[in-house]
Scaffold this motif. Structure first.
Motif, PDB file in Angstrom:
ATOM      1  N   PHE A 142       0.824  -1.205   0.000  1.00 38.95           N
ATOM      2  CA  PHE A 142       0.000   0.000   0.000  1.00 38.95           C
ATOM      3  C   PHE A 142       0.862   1.259   0.000  1.00 38.95           C
ATOM      4  O   PHE A 142       0.622   2.196  -0.763  1.00 38.95           O
ATOM      5  CB  PHE A 142      -0.927   0.007   1.221  1.00 38.95           C
ATOM      6  CG  PHE A 142      -1.580   1.338   1.473  1.00 38.95           C
ATOM      7  CD1 PHE A 142      -2.664   1.749   0.712  1.00 38.95           C
ATOM      8  CD2 PHE A 142      -1.100   2.197   2.456  1.00 38.95           C
ATOM      9  CE1 PHE A 142      -3.264   2.987   0.919  1.00 38.95           C
ATOM     10  CE2 PHE A 142      -1.691   3.426   2.680  1.00 38.95           C
ATOM     11  CZ  PHE A 142      -2.777   3.816   1.905  1.00 38.95           C
ATOM     12  N   LEU A 143       1.887   1.294   0.849  1.00 35.81           N
ATOM     13  CA  LEU A 143       2.730   2.479   0.957  1.00 35.81           C
ATOM     14  C   LEU A 143       3.498   2.735  -0.339  1.00 35.81           C
ATOM     15  O   LEU A 143       3.620   3.881  -0.782  1.00 35.81           O
ATOM     16  CB  LEU A 143       3.698   2.331   2.130  1.00 35.81           C
ATOM     17  CG  LEU A 143       3.061   2.378   3.527  1.00 35.81           C
ATOM     18  CD1 LEU A 143       4.083   2.032   4.592  1.00 35.81           C
ATOM     19  CD2 LEU A 143       2.429   3.728   3.799  1.00 35.81           C
ATOM     20  N   ASN A 144       4.028   1.681  -0.951  1.00 35.42           N
ATOM     21  CA  ASN A 144       4.751   1.862  -2.211  1.00 35.42           C
ATOM     22  C   ASN A 144       3.820   2.336  -3.313  1.00 35.42           C
ATOM     23  O   ASN A 144       4.196   3.155  -4.152  1.00 35.42           O
ATOM     24  CB  ASN A 144       5.450   0.564  -2.611  1.00 35.42           C
ATOM     25  CG  ASN A 144       6.695   0.295  -1.787  1.00 35.42           C
ATOM     26  OD1 ASN A 144       7.403   1.221  -1.415  1.00 35.42           O
ATOM     27  ND2 ASN A 144       6.963  -0.962  -1.506  1.00 35.42           N
ATOM     28  N   GLU A 145       2.596   1.834  -3.313  1.00 39.30           N
ATOM     29  CA  GLU A 145       1.623   2.290  -4.308  1.00 39.30           C
ATOM     30  C   GLU A 145       1.259   3.749  -4.062  1.00 39.30           C
ATOM     31  O   GLU A 145       1.049   4.521  -5.011  1.00 39.30           O
ATOM     32  CB  GLU A 145       0.373   1.415  -4.254  1.00 39.30           C
ATOM     33  CG  GLU A 145      -0.606   1.654  -5.395  1.00 39.30           C
ATOM     34  CD  GLU A 145      -0.003   1.399  -6.763  1.00 39.30           C
ATOM     35  OE1 GLU A 145      -0.331   2.152  -7.710  1.00 39.30           O
ATOM     36  OE2 GLU A 145       0.811   0.462  -6.890  1.00 39.30           O
ATOM     37  N   LEU A 146       1.216   4.140  -2.800  1.00 36.11           N
ATOM     38  CA  LEU A 146       0.963   5.537  -2.450  1.00 36.11           C
ATOM     39  C   LEU A 146       2.064   6.426  -3.019  1.00 36.11           C
ATOM     40  O   LEU A 146       1.784   7.490  -3.594  1.00 36.11           O
ATOM     41  CB  LEU A 146       0.903   5.669  -0.928  1.00 36.11           C
ATOM     42  CG  LEU A 146       0.582   7.059  -0.354  1.00 36.11           C
ATOM     43  CD1 LEU A 146      -0.828   7.482  -0.717  1.00 36.11           C
ATOM     44  CD2 LEU A 146       0.745   7.050   1.166  1.00 36.11           C
TER      45      LEU A 146
END
Length: 243
Positions: A27-31
């Motif tokens: 999720f964080l990398n996609e953010l």
């Protein structure tokens, strides 16, 4: 698209992202990837997310490995725009790394890596943690007024999603630590039982024997216990976490 519509669209995107991704790291990398593409400029934007917690800074997400390396240069020098933005909770803009007077050693290092402009925007988190959205470009003055406004809106609107992700990650870390502690405790308890049986002694005496052997051999008590359990042909104990 007006500002309210853009904000609503971003919030909906965050909700979809939370539902669609399998873990916090993803999720964080996609953010970070979405943030990089949201800054509409003509050249590639590198994006990292710096988290400061307990006086320690780390990159919790990036849109690619180059962005992560740029963040890590700051941690090496312990200074720079992203660290400043997260600490002061204010925007930091570097229009040209070759002309910037602040943090000269750091500026020289990022300039050697081809970065010419940097924009750091803080997230709005709780008091125990601070974070910044870090944007890098190989072009000087890459981040104009429109890009700055977009980055600030993005950081503001995604702060709650980032905070939720960090809390979930912390909870997972706590559970893993607890599981490891339970497994360790179970191995030690089994080893104490084995020593009791072998030496026909009390639990207190068996525990003392294990601790003395651990100290004498310079081996962690857990590792010694696991070796004793393994030597008896047992596979190690299951805890309720494994059920």
């Amino acid at each position: 698209m007006d500002s309210q519509t853009a904000d609503t669209s971003l919030i909906e995107m965050m909700q979809d992202l939370i539902l669609e991704t399998d873990d916090v790291e993803e999720f964080l990398n996609e953010l970070a990837r979405h943030a990089a593409t949201s800054i509409a400029i003509d050249v590639e934007v590198l994006c990292g997310i710096t988290l400061r917690r307990q006086k320690r800074a780390t990159t919790v997400a990036s849109n690619n490995e180059r962005a992560r390396r740029m963040d890590e240069i700051q941690y090496k020098f312990e200074e720079g725009p992203c660290l400043e933005a997260s600490a002061s909770q204010s925007r930091v803009l570097i229009e040209d790394t070759r002309l910037e007077k602040r943090w000269p050693e750091y500026m020289g290092a990022v300039n050697e890596h081809g970065m010419r402009s940097i924009l750091a925007v803080p997230f709005e988190l709780e008091a125990s943690a601070k974070a910044a959205l870090n944007l890098y470009s190989s072009e000087p003055r890459a981040f104009g007024d429109a890009a700055i406004k977009t980055a600030e809106v993005y950081a503001r609107q995604t702060s709650k999603a980032l905070l939720l992700a960090l809390r979930l990650a912390q909870r997972n870390e706590t559970m893993l630590d607890l599981k490891a502690a339970m497994n360790s405790r179970t191995s030690i308890d089994l080893a104490v039982g084995i020593v009791m049986g072998q030496n026909q002694c009390s639990q207190e005496v068996a525990a003392a024997i294990l601790k003395s052997a651990s100290s004498t051999r310079n081996i962690k008590l857990r590792d010694l216990a696991e070796s004793i359990v393994a030597a008896t042909g047992k596979d190690g104990a299951k805890t309720h976490f494994d059920e």
